[in-house]
Each structure stands twice: as C-alpha cells, then as structure tokens.
Design a protein around this motif. Structure first.
Motif, PDB file in Angstrom:
ATOM      1  N   THR A  29       0.839  -1.190   0.000  1.00  0.00           N
ATOM      2  CA  THR A  29       0.000   0.000   0.000  1.00  0.00           C
ATOM      3  C   THR A  29       0.875   1.242   0.000  1.00  0.00           C
ATOM      4  O   THR A  29       1.865   1.313   0.721  1.00  0.00           O
ATOM      5  N   HIS A  30       0.476   2.209  -0.820  1.00  0.00           N
ATOM      6  CA  HIS A  30       1.223   3.468  -0.933  1.00  0.00           C
ATOM      7  C   HIS A  30       0.332   4.638  -0.551  1.00  0.00           C
ATOM      8  O   HIS A  30      -0.874   4.603  -0.764  1.00  0.00           O
ATOM      9  N   ASP A  31       0.978   5.682  -0.042  1.00  0.00           N
ATOM     10  CA  ASP A  31       0.220   6.887   0.290  1.00  0.00           C
ATOM     11  C   ASP A  31       0.071   7.758  -0.953  1.00  0.00           C
ATOM     12  O   ASP A  31       0.441   7.355  -2.056  1.00  0.00           O
ATOM     13  N   ASP A  32      -0.451   8.953  -0.779  1.00  0.00           N
ATOM     14  CA  ASP A  32      -0.707   9.849  -1.912  1.00  0.00           C
ATOM     15  C   ASP A  32       0.561  10.287  -2.631  1.00  0.00           C
ATOM     16  O   ASP A  32       0.500  10.732  -3.771  1.00  0.00           O
ATOM     17  N   ARG A  33       1.720  10.162  -1.966  1.00  0.00           N
ATOM     18  CA  ARG A  33       2.988  10.538  -2.600  1.00  0.00           C
ATOM     19  C   ARG A  33       3.683   9.345  -3.249  1.00  0.00           C
ATOM     20  O   ARG A  33       4.748   9.484  -3.814  1.00  0.00           O
ATOM     21  N   GLY A  34       3.060   8.146  -3.130  1.00  0.00           N
ATOM     22  CA  GLY A  34       3.657   6.955  -3.715  1.00  0.00           C
ATOM     23  C   GLY A  34       4.614   6.236  -2.794  1.00  0.00           C
ATOM     24  O   GLY A  34       5.321   5.330  -3.220  1.00  0.00           O
ATOM     25  N   LEU A  35       4.640   6.614  -1.525  1.00  0.00           N
ATOM     26  CA  LEU A  35       5.544   5.986  -0.568  1.00  0.00           C
ATOM     27  C   LEU A  35       4.812   4.876   0.187  1.00  0.00           C
ATOM     28  O   LEU A  35       3.635   5.016   0.529  1.00  0.00           O
ATOM     29  N   ILE A  36       5.497   3.786   0.444  1.00  0.00           N
ATOM     30  CA  ILE A  36       4.894   2.671   1.159  1.00  0.00           C
ATOM     31  C   ILE A  36       4.426   3.132   2.533  1.00  0.00           C
ATOM     32  O   ILE A  36       5.135   3.849   3.232  1.00  0.00           O
ATOM     33  N   THR A  37       3.225   2.703   2.889  1.00  0.00           N
ATOM     34  CA  THR A  37       2.675   3.074   4.192  1.00  0.00           C
ATOM     35  C   THR A  37       2.007   1.866   4.838  1.00  0.00           C
ATOM     36  O   THR A  37       1.500   0.990   4.150  1.00  0.00           O
ATOM     37  N   LYS A  38       2.023   1.862   6.134  1.00  0.00           N
ATOM     38  CA  LYS A  38       1.292   0.861   6.926  1.00  0.00           C
ATOM     39  C   LYS A  38       0.198   1.548   7.744  1.00  0.00           C
ATOM     40  O   LYS A  38      -0.455   0.911   8.559  1.00  0.00           O
ATOM     41  N   ASP A  39      -0.007   2.839   7.493  1.00  0.00           N
ATOM     42  CA  ASP A  39      -1.021   3.607   8.210  1.00  0.00           C
ATOM     43  C   ASP A  39      -2.412   3.070   7.857  1.00  0.00           C
ATOM     44  O   ASP A  39      -2.784   3.057   6.672  1.00  0.00           O
ATOM     45  N   PRO A  40      -3.180   2.619   8.858  1.00  0.00           N
ATOM     46  CA  PRO A  40      -4.492   2.034   8.569  1.00  0.00           C
ATOM     47  C   PRO A  40      -5.436   2.969   7.812  1.00  0.00           C
ATOM     48  O   PRO A  40      -6.157   2.524   6.920  1.00  0.00           O
ATOM     49  N   ALA A  41      -5.432   4.234   8.138  1.00  0.00           N
ATOM     50  CA  ALA A  41      -6.339   5.175   7.461  1.00  0.00           C
ATOM     51  C   ALA A  41      -5.958   5.325   5.985  1.00  0.00           C
ATOM     52  O   ALA A  41      -6.822   5.318   5.104  1.00  0.00           O
ATOM     53  N   ALA A  42      -4.666   5.450   5.702  1.00  0.00           N
ATOM     54  CA  ALA A  42      -4.201   5.576   4.320  1.00  0.00           C
ATOM     55  C   ALA A  42      -4.462   4.279   3.547  1.00  0.00           C
ATOM     56  O   ALA A  42      -4.869   4.305   2.380  1.00  0.00           O
ATOM     57  N   THR A  43      -4.239   3.153   4.198  1.00  0.00           N
ATOM     58  CA  THR A  43      -4.470   1.860   3.568  1.00  0.00           C
ATOM     59  C   THR A  43      -5.948   1.681   3.242  1.00  0.00           C
ATOM     60  O   THR A  43      -6.304   1.229   2.144  1.00  0.00           O
ATOM     61  N   LEU A  44      -6.800   2.038   4.175  1.00  0.00           N
ATOM     62  CA  LEU A  44      -8.238   1.948   3.952  1.00  0.00           C
ATOM     63  C   LEU A  44      -8.657   2.826   2.772  1.00  0.00           C
ATOM     64  O   LEU A  44      -9.416   2.397   1.905  1.00  0.00           O
ATOM     65  N   ARG A  45      -8.157   4.075   2.725  1.00  0.00           N
ATOM     66  CA  ARG A  45      -8.485   4.990   1.633  1.00  0.00           C
ATOM     67  C   ARG A  45      -8.079   4.399   0.292  1.00  0.00           C
ATOM     68  O   ARG A  45      -8.850   4.403  -0.669  1.00  0.00           O
ATOM     69  N   LEU A  46      -6.844   3.891   0.207  1.00  0.00           N
ATOM     70  CA  LEU A  46      -6.351   3.339  -1.056  1.00  0.00           C
ATOM     71  C   LEU A  46      -7.173   2.116  -1.468  1.00  0.00           C
ATOM     72  O   LEU A  46      -7.619   2.016  -2.610  1.00  0.00           O
ATOM     73  N   ASN A  47      -7.369   1.199  -0.539  1.00  0.00           N
ATOM     74  CA  ASN A  47      -8.099  -0.020  -0.884  1.00  0.00           C
ATOM     75  C   ASN A  47      -9.547   0.278  -1.247  1.00  0.00           C
ATOM     76  O   ASN A  47     -10.102  -0.345  -2.156  1.00  0.00           O
ATOM     77  N   ARG A  48     -10.185   1.202  -0.560  1.00  0.00           N
ATOM     78  CA  ARG A  48     -11.558   1.593  -0.895  1.00  0.00           C
ATOM     79  C   ARG A  48     -11.593   2.211  -2.288  1.00  0.00           C
ATOM     80  O   ARG A  48     -12.470   1.918  -3.092  1.00  0.00           O
ATOM     81  N   ARG A  49     -10.625   3.076  -2.599  1.00  0.00           N
ATOM     82  CA  ARG A  49     -10.584   3.714  -3.924  1.00  0.00           C
ATOM     83  C   ARG A  49     -10.394   2.666  -5.021  1.00  0.00           C
ATOM     84  O   ARG A  49     -11.074   2.700  -6.048  1.00  0.00           O
ATOM     85  N   LEU A  50      -9.501   1.692  -4.796  1.00  0.00           N
ATOM     86  CA  LEU A  50      -9.271   0.649  -5.797  1.00  0.00           C
ATOM     87  C   LEU A  50     -10.508  -0.231  -5.969  1.00  0.00           C
ATOM     88  O   LEU A  50     -10.891  -0.578  -7.095  1.00  0.00           O
TER      89      LEU A  50
END
Length: 162
Positions: free
Chosen positions: A21-42
């Motif tokens: 999972t990557h954040d909005d800048r393309g960097l790997i993240t383990k942050d649950p909120a960022a991960t949820l946002r990315l997975n929901r968007r996908l």
C-alpha cells in the motif's frame, strides 16, 4: 479521486511497482487510514467499471434446463459435454467465465433464464461454486470439483445434465 495514469517506464520518471500500500505521494505506508483509503478507492474503481471488466463466453440453447459453468481448462470438457448432451437431446447451455472477479453476475443470470439447475465445474475444492450459489439461491446449484490432480472430463459434466 481518480487514480492518475502511471508514468511510462524509461521516460525519466521514478516508477514504483509493488503490491504494498502506498500513500498519496507513492511511498509505502502501513497507516491504517491511508491503507483503507487506497483499498476503498481501488475497490470502487473496479466496481465502477465492472461491466467493462466482466468476461463471459456463452453458448446458449433456447429453453436449456441446465447451465454448465466453468473456467480455465475445465471449460473445454464442459463445452464437449454440452455438444454430446445436445446430440442426445438434452437442453444445455454453457458459460465460460473468463473473469473470475468481479463475478459476471448479470451475464450468468441471463444465461440461466430457463435453467432449473446450474453445474459449476472447477479444479479446486469448490471455491467458485460459492459465488454461483450466492447468485442462484432459487435454483439447484451443483458443485463438480476435483482436487486429485486430474482434469474434469466431459462425461462428468454430462452426468449432471438434466
């Protein structure tokens, strides 16, 4: 937000491709909120385009009482069974699933319009039949699965045609 088109490889842009999972800048993240946002968007992106992604090859017979469903190598045996069944007077249609997910629900429902029975052939312990059972709660759904390292043969499908 719409996912931007990825830059082309070899054009001077830094391109990262991983299953992480990557954040909005393309960097790997383990942050649950960022991960949820990315997975929901996908997930939303896939579901918004499901009609474009679903692939189903149909061979429909008018007034078929059985719909055979399969994918991969098992589809060949299924199609052979349908030909043999029709030669002996059985009314059978086939659906070759070419996109397992998203499940091509609308196409399967239309294909089974007259069917009383849906047979799902697969080389696993019956994983895809669960999806088909979810769609066809009002019909008999039969699992035809093998996990012994052998392929399904047309006769196995044929035995389950009405």
């Amino acid at each position: 937000p719409v996912v931007p088109v990825a830059p082309l490889y070899g054009t001077g842009s830094l391109v990262r491709t991983t299953g992480s999972t990557h954040d909005d800048r393309g960097l790997i993240t383990k942050d649950p909120a960022a991960t949820l946002r990315l997975n929901r968007r996908l997930l939303d992106k896939v579901m918004d385009h499901r009609a474009e992604l679903e692939r189903l090859r149909l061979d429909l017979q008018p007034d078929a009482t059985t719909l055979l469903v399969s994918f991969g190598i098992s589809a060949r045996a299924m199609e052979a069974a349908a030909r043999l069944g029709r030669q002996s007077g059985r009314r059978v249609s086939t659906a070759v699933v070419q996109s397992l997910w998203p499940v091509p629900e609308r196409g399967l429902i239309a294909a089974a319009a007259s069917a009383r029975r849906v047979v799902v052939g697969e080389l696993n312990p019956g994983l895809y039949v669960r999806e088909v059972e979810r769609i066809f709660r009002d019909r008999e759904v039969i699992s035809l699965s093998r996990i012994d390292g052998q392929i399904l043969d047309p006769e196995q499908f044929l035995e389950l045609c009405l």
